[in-house]
Design an enzyme around this catalytic site. Sequence first.
Site, PDB file in Angstrom:
ATOM      1  N   ASP A   1     -11.419   3.646   2.548  1.00 36.17           N
ATOM      2  CA  ASP A   1     -10.285   4.625   3.460  1.00 36.17           C
ATOM      3  C   ASP A   1      -9.668   5.690   3.352  1.00 36.17           C
ATOM      4  OD1 ASP A   1     -11.548   2.892   5.857  1.00 36.17           O
ATOM      5  OD2 ASP A   1      -9.962   1.448   5.726  1.00 36.17           O
TER       6      ASP A   1
ATOM      7  N   ARG B   1     -13.267   4.987  10.355  1.00 36.49           N
ATOM      8  CA  ARG B   1     -13.087   3.919  10.409  1.00 36.49           C
ATOM      9  C   ARG B   1     -11.808   4.521  11.895  1.00 36.49           C
ATOM     10  NH1 ARG B   1     -12.941  -1.235   7.420  1.00 36.49           N
ATOM     11  NH2 ARG B   1     -12.119  -0.751   5.829  1.00 36.49           N
TER      12      ARG B   1
ATOM     13  N   THR C   1       0.780  -1.186  -0.319  1.00 35.45           N
ATOM     14  CA  THR C   1      -0.073   0.166  -0.230  1.00 35.45           C
ATOM     15  C   THR C   1       0.692   1.389   0.042  1.00 35.45           C
ATOM     16  OG1 THR C   1      -1.687  -0.798   1.784  1.00 35.45           O
ATOM     17  CG2 THR C   1      -2.166   0.951   1.297  1.00 35.45           C
TER      18      THR C   1
END
Length: 325
Positions: free
Chosen positions: A188, A245, A109
Amino acid sequence: MVNSRVASTTAAVTAALVGAVVTATPPAAAAATLTVAADGTAQYRTVQAAINAAPANSSARTLITIKAGTYREVVRVPANKPAITLQGLGSTPAQTVLVFNNSATSHGTFNSASMFVDGRDFGATNLTISNDYVEKPGSEGNQAVALHLNADRAVFRNVRLLGDQDTFLVNEKTRAYMADSYVEGTVDFIFGGGTMVFERTTVHEKRTTGGPITAASTPATRKYGLLFYRCTVTATTNNTTQLGRPWRPAGQVLFRESTLTAAIRTAQPWIDMSTNSWKNARFSEYNNTGPGATKNSNRPQLPESQAADHTPQKYLAGNDGWNPR
């Protein structure tokens, strides 16, 4: 954490915000200008070539102008190249596009970004930063970062950030400001442990099934994380999008005086992440409007007594009083 010396009235908050704008100093003029055009009509054909040519460890600003067009390259602004501004020359940010298509599948990522910024005092205006890797539902490695920001005092104006999952990584070294811009993604898509203010910016969830906008990993020792101030949240479908979150337990996110459209899942706009409970994170809202801005027990509201301590300037000031607004 509340400063008792700060007035808790709405009038005091407004005065503080206005004062921040009035006292803001304009950015320093560029000491040097480098030009980029893919068609060969400028000094450099690629954005990276111009960055490589910028002076290292300089306190003077370098402006890099980029002719309208699409530049398919991975762009890196290293830590020894501070005070660089990238400016698109198109009539809109959509006309100057910096894009690549790496993903977490083969790069991880953090290393999948189309642009990496480590140089402090970075600026970008009137351009698009995109990762056009096509998300593959049901498979692993969907993350594909458009911008990996790891720099102090970065400023973005009239910029578009485009991606799917994990569009924008705001890393822990980051203190940044974005205004009059657009960020889109799926899951996200604004995440990390840095401190950043989004002002008058549209945040768009583009997946029809929705997903969380933010995944803050703010360290527990850091007071400020992500502030969305007078922003607009939209989505492809209604009642599908969560505000966020907690990537780490103490993540801090505030949506303040923003327009929350029917995109927001009103009954439960904050959700858990792994073993991290949203109830233990520092998530809140303040004076939001729109059909997605209802109030209930799952939607913590910032107390009026803390409002003056959670303005854009409070987030950005740090130890040096930085004020890009």
